[in-house]
Write an enzyme that holds these catalytic residues in place. Structure first.
Site, PDB file in Angstrom:
ATOM      1  N   ARG A 105       0.815  -1.217   0.000  1.00 41.12           N
ATOM      2  CA  ARG A 105       0.000   0.000   0.000  1.00 41.12           C
ATOM      3  C   ARG A 105       0.858   1.282   0.000  1.00 41.12           C
ATOM      4  NH1 ARG A 105      -5.313   1.343   1.532  1.00 41.12           N
ATOM      5  NH2 ARG A 105      -5.416   3.340   2.579  1.00 41.12           N
ATOM      6  N   ILE A 129      -7.506   7.723  -1.186  1.00 40.94           N
ATOM      7  CA  ILE A 129      -7.387   6.269  -1.282  1.00 40.94           C
ATOM      8  C   ILE A 129      -8.229   5.716  -0.132  1.00 40.94           C
ATOM      9  CG2 ILE A 129      -5.209   6.270   0.058  1.00 40.94           C
ATOM     10  CD1 ILE A 129      -4.403   3.706  -1.440  1.00 40.94           C
ATOM     11  N   SER A 130      -9.015   4.707  -0.419  1.00 42.19           N
ATOM     12  CA  SER A 130      -9.892   4.152   0.616  1.00 42.19           C
ATOM     13  C   SER A 130      -9.075   3.502   1.732  1.00 42.19           C
ATOM     14  CB  SER A 130     -10.833   3.110   0.004  1.00 42.19           C
ATOM     15  OG  SER A 130     -11.569   3.688  -1.032  1.00 42.19           O
ATOM     16  N   ALA A 131      -9.713   3.340   2.888  1.00 47.18           N
ATOM     17  CA  ALA A 131      -9.048   2.718   4.041  1.00 47.18           C
ATOM     18  C   ALA A 131      -8.752   1.244   3.746  1.00 47.18           C
ATOM     19  CB  ALA A 131      -9.952   2.831   5.265  1.00 47.18           C
ATOM     20  N   HIS A 135     -10.764  -1.693   1.356  1.00 49.55           N
ATOM     21  CA  HIS A 135     -10.186  -2.488   0.263  1.00 49.55           C
ATOM     22  C   HIS A 135     -10.332  -3.985   0.558  1.00 49.55           C
ATOM     23  CE1 HIS A 135      -7.462   1.083  -1.079  1.00 49.55           C
ATOM     24  NE2 HIS A 135      -8.548   1.028  -1.802  1.00 49.55           N
TER      25      HIS A 135
END
Ligand code: SAH
Length: 253
Positions: A105, A129-131, A135
């Site tokens: 990440r 960016i999503s947590a 994801h």
């Protein structure tokens, strides 16, 4: 025409819901999608009757606590991040754990960002960016439709992280397509992926990133076994439904 055998999953954003909703979300309901359901969104989340679609309610209460701990803890490696997601029961699939270990990440977030903290991070252009737990949850929901050789579409691909994970799961015989409407983000997502374990797939062409309006999907590689939408949709985009395979699955907030 809506395909009745397709499933659809919507996920609630834990940063937008009330504490009561957070509590209710831990029950993790799953309801079947039916055609002509009302628009998926805040109104649906607010009345919580939710009779008409297949809804995933995420583990908000749990993460309300853990994200704060994580932000301050020594969460300093990708492997530790994945182990914590496993310990907290977010990741139960070995395959998802392996993929998230393989795609680091940190390669997808801006410098000096706490890459492994369980919260969304700003990536510029008013996007995030999503947590990690988001994801992980999406990968698990779609895992069945991300088997080797399958086709996956990531709408609102942002950093490219999730598209890269999709590509690793469907492998070189499959297709993973990212569509993002901000050209600069598409360019940086390609740079990110080039540094990652998914680079060979990008080079070979089974993974590709495109500038476009995600509401239109990406018809050239349709139909898709899996579609993930990373941005909220006020109504269900028909083009995406049309590009979903019979028996395919879409995750959309
Ligand atoms: N899933 C990605 C990004 C999530 S943020 C990640 O985790 O990295 C949502 C993304 O959707 C943003 O990058 C935003 O620019 C993009 N987006 C919003 N509306 C869009 C549209 N109509 N077409 C394509 N992308 C869109």
């Amino acid at each position: 025409m809506m395909n009745l055998s397709s499933t659809m999953k919507a996920y609630g954003c834990r940063y937008c819901v009330s504490p009561l909703k957070q509590l209710l979300h831990t029950t993790n309901h799953h309801l079947r999608f039916r055609p002509r359901s009302p628009p998926l969104f805040s109104s649906s989340f607010n009345n919580l009757k939710l009779p008409n679609f297949n809804l995933l309610l995420t583990y908000n209460s749990l993460f309300f606590t853990t994200e704060h701990l994580w932000g301050r803890s020594g969460m300093n490696t990708n492997k530790k991040m994945v182990e914590h997601l496993q310990q907290y029961g977010v990741i139960s699939s070995e395959k998802v754990a392996r993929v998230m270990e393989t795609i680091d990440r940190a390669l997808f977030v801006p410098d000096r960002t706490p890459a492994y903290a369980d919260c969304p991070q700003e990536i510029g252009y008013n996007a995030t960016i999503s947590a990690p737990h988001m994801h992980a949850t999406c990968l698990q929901l779609l895992e069945e439709k991300l088997q080797p050789g399958m086709h996956a579409l990531d709408v609102g691909s942002g950093t490219g992280y999730l598209t890269a994970c999709f590509a690793m799961m469907v492998g070189p015989q499959g297709r993973a397509i990212g569509v993002e409407h901000i050209p600069e983000l598409v360019a940086s997502s390609i740079t990110n992926i080039e540094k990652s374990a998914a680079a060979p797939l990008l080079k070979k062409g089974s993974l590709s990133m495109h500038v476009g309006d995600g509401r239109e999907g990406w018809p050239e590689c349709a139909p898709y076994d899996a579609i993930h939408v990373g941005a909220a949709a006020p109504e269900m985009p028909q083009a995406l439904l049309d590009q979903l395979k019979p028996g395919g699955r879409m995750v959309i907030p």
